[in-house]
Design a protein around this motif. Structure first.
Motif, PDB file in Angstrom:
ATOM      1  N   ARG A 157      23.767 -15.974 -24.774  1.00  0.00           N
ATOM      2  CA  ARG A 157      22.995 -15.312 -25.830  1.00  0.00           C
ATOM      3  C   ARG A 157      22.022 -14.327 -25.208  1.00  0.00           C
ATOM      4  O   ARG A 157      21.580 -14.519 -24.082  1.00  0.00           O
ATOM      5  N   VAL A 158      21.714 -13.290 -25.976  1.00  0.00           N
ATOM      6  CA  VAL A 158      20.743 -12.291 -25.547  1.00  0.00           C
ATOM      7  C   VAL A 158      19.711 -12.155 -26.642  1.00  0.00           C
ATOM      8  O   VAL A 158      20.048 -11.994 -27.812  1.00  0.00           O
ATOM      9  N   GLY A 159      18.449 -12.247 -26.269  1.00  0.00           N
ATOM     10  CA  GLY A 159      17.349 -12.011 -27.210  1.00  0.00           C
ATOM     11  C   GLY A 159      16.741 -10.667 -26.897  1.00  0.00           C
ATOM     12  O   GLY A 159      16.537 -10.326 -25.733  1.00  0.00           O
ATOM     13  N   LEU A 160      16.494  -9.873 -27.923  1.00  0.00           N
ATOM     14  CA  LEU A 160      15.910  -8.556 -27.684  1.00  0.00           C
ATOM     15  C   LEU A 160      14.781  -8.311 -28.663  1.00  0.00           C
ATOM     16  O   LEU A 160      14.763  -8.848 -29.765  1.00  0.00           O
ATOM     17  N   GLY A 161      13.835  -7.505 -28.222  1.00  0.00           N
ATOM     18  CA  GLY A 161      12.689  -7.175 -29.055  1.00  0.00           C
ATOM     19  C   GLY A 161      12.346  -5.707 -28.925  1.00  0.00           C
ATOM     20  O   GLY A 161      12.544  -5.102 -27.867  1.00  0.00           O
ATOM     21  N   VAL A 162      11.854  -5.138 -30.022  1.00  0.00           N
ATOM     22  CA  VAL A 162      11.449  -3.737 -30.054  1.00  0.00           C
ATOM     23  C   VAL A 162      10.090  -3.668 -30.745  1.00  0.00           C
ATOM     24  O   VAL A 162       9.875  -4.325 -31.766  1.00  0.00           O
ATOM     25  N   VAL A 163       9.177  -2.878 -30.181  1.00  0.00           N
ATOM     26  CA  VAL A 163       7.864  -2.649 -30.778  1.00  0.00           C
ATOM     27  C   VAL A 163       7.641  -1.150 -30.811  1.00  0.00           C
ATOM     28  O   VAL A 163       7.783  -0.469 -29.790  1.00  0.00           O
ATOM     29  N   ILE A 164       7.282  -0.616 -31.985  1.00  0.00           N
ATOM     30  CA  ILE A 164       7.010   0.812 -32.130  1.00  0.00           C
ATOM     31  C   ILE A 164       5.530   0.982 -32.440  1.00  0.00           C
ATOM     32  O   ILE A 164       5.008   0.372 -33.370  1.00  0.00           O
ATOM     33  N   ARG A 165       4.865   1.838 -31.643  1.00  0.00           N
ATOM     34  CA  ARG A 165       3.423   2.091 -31.815  1.00  0.00           C
ATOM     35  C   ARG A 165       3.141   3.578 -31.786  1.00  0.00           C
ATOM     36  O   ARG A 165       3.891   4.348 -31.189  1.00  0.00           O
TER      37      ARG A 165
END
Length: 196
Positions: free
Chosen positions: A107-115
């Motif tokens: 499994r791969v967990g990914l995260g994105v944050v836009i600021r």
């Protein structure tokens, strides 16, 4: 609670709070094997001596401990020096991405944050995917997801930032023929729609 437990459940709950996991594990093994010994005597007319029961308990507890020790995965030491976030230029949004790979469960967990340039949060995304446990593939999936999120939100001025130099270089090359080449092609296609 009074000095006497009103039910077995209360007694068990108070024990769970007081004793460490190792002691509780040994107590569970003892209870299981005592119950098994009782059932053998009642239903099979088979008696097992207390000494034999004690040896079984010690062997099962030792087995549980060794399995628990084998499950502990030693992580390489990482440089945990404080990281500082660098804001994008005024009028531009920054999409930071990161990935964690679980090789055991594929499994791969990914995260994105836009600021924005003031650091104000514009959007976040996290996802968990069942895929090949390849870190480069995971990073490519995260960049593709970050880029598609920006496109879905109608953002035109963005900066992408992540910690995978391999994927950044792949996106900057003219052609990519690696295992992530198709994802890189999709990333480039989406990036061509942005102003910056």
């Amino acid at each position: 609670m009074s000095s006497f437990a009103e039910s077995f459940r209360e007694l068990l709950e108070s024990m769970l709070d007081k004793f460490p996991f190792e002691v509780l594990c040994e107590m569970a093994v003892r209870a299981k094997l005592l119950w098994h010994r009782r059932n053998c005597l009642v239903f099979e007319d088979s008696f097992s001596s207390p000494a034999r029961l004690s040896k079984k308990i010690q062997a099962e507890v030792a087995l549980i401990r060794s399995e628990a020790e084998q499950r502990v995965v030693k992580q390489p030491k990482q440089d945990l020096s404080p990281q500082t976030w660098t804001p994008p230029p005024l009028g531009v949004l920054k999409a930071n991405w990161d990935v964690v790979v679980d090789k055991t469960n594929s499994r791969v967990g990914l995260g994105v944050v836009i600021r924005d340039s003031k650091g104000l949060l514009g959007a976040t995304l996290w996802a968990c995917k069942a895929t090949l446990p390849d870190p480069i593939l995971g990073e490519a999936a995260a960049v593709l997801r970050a880029t598609s999120l920006c496109a879905d939100l109608g953002l035109t001025h963005i900066v992408l930032e992540g910690d995978s130099l391999g994927i950044v270089k792949a996106v900057q090359q003219t052609e990519e023929w690696s295992s992530v080449g198709l994802m890189v092609r999709d990333i480039k296609l989406l990036l061509s729609k942005f102003s910056s």
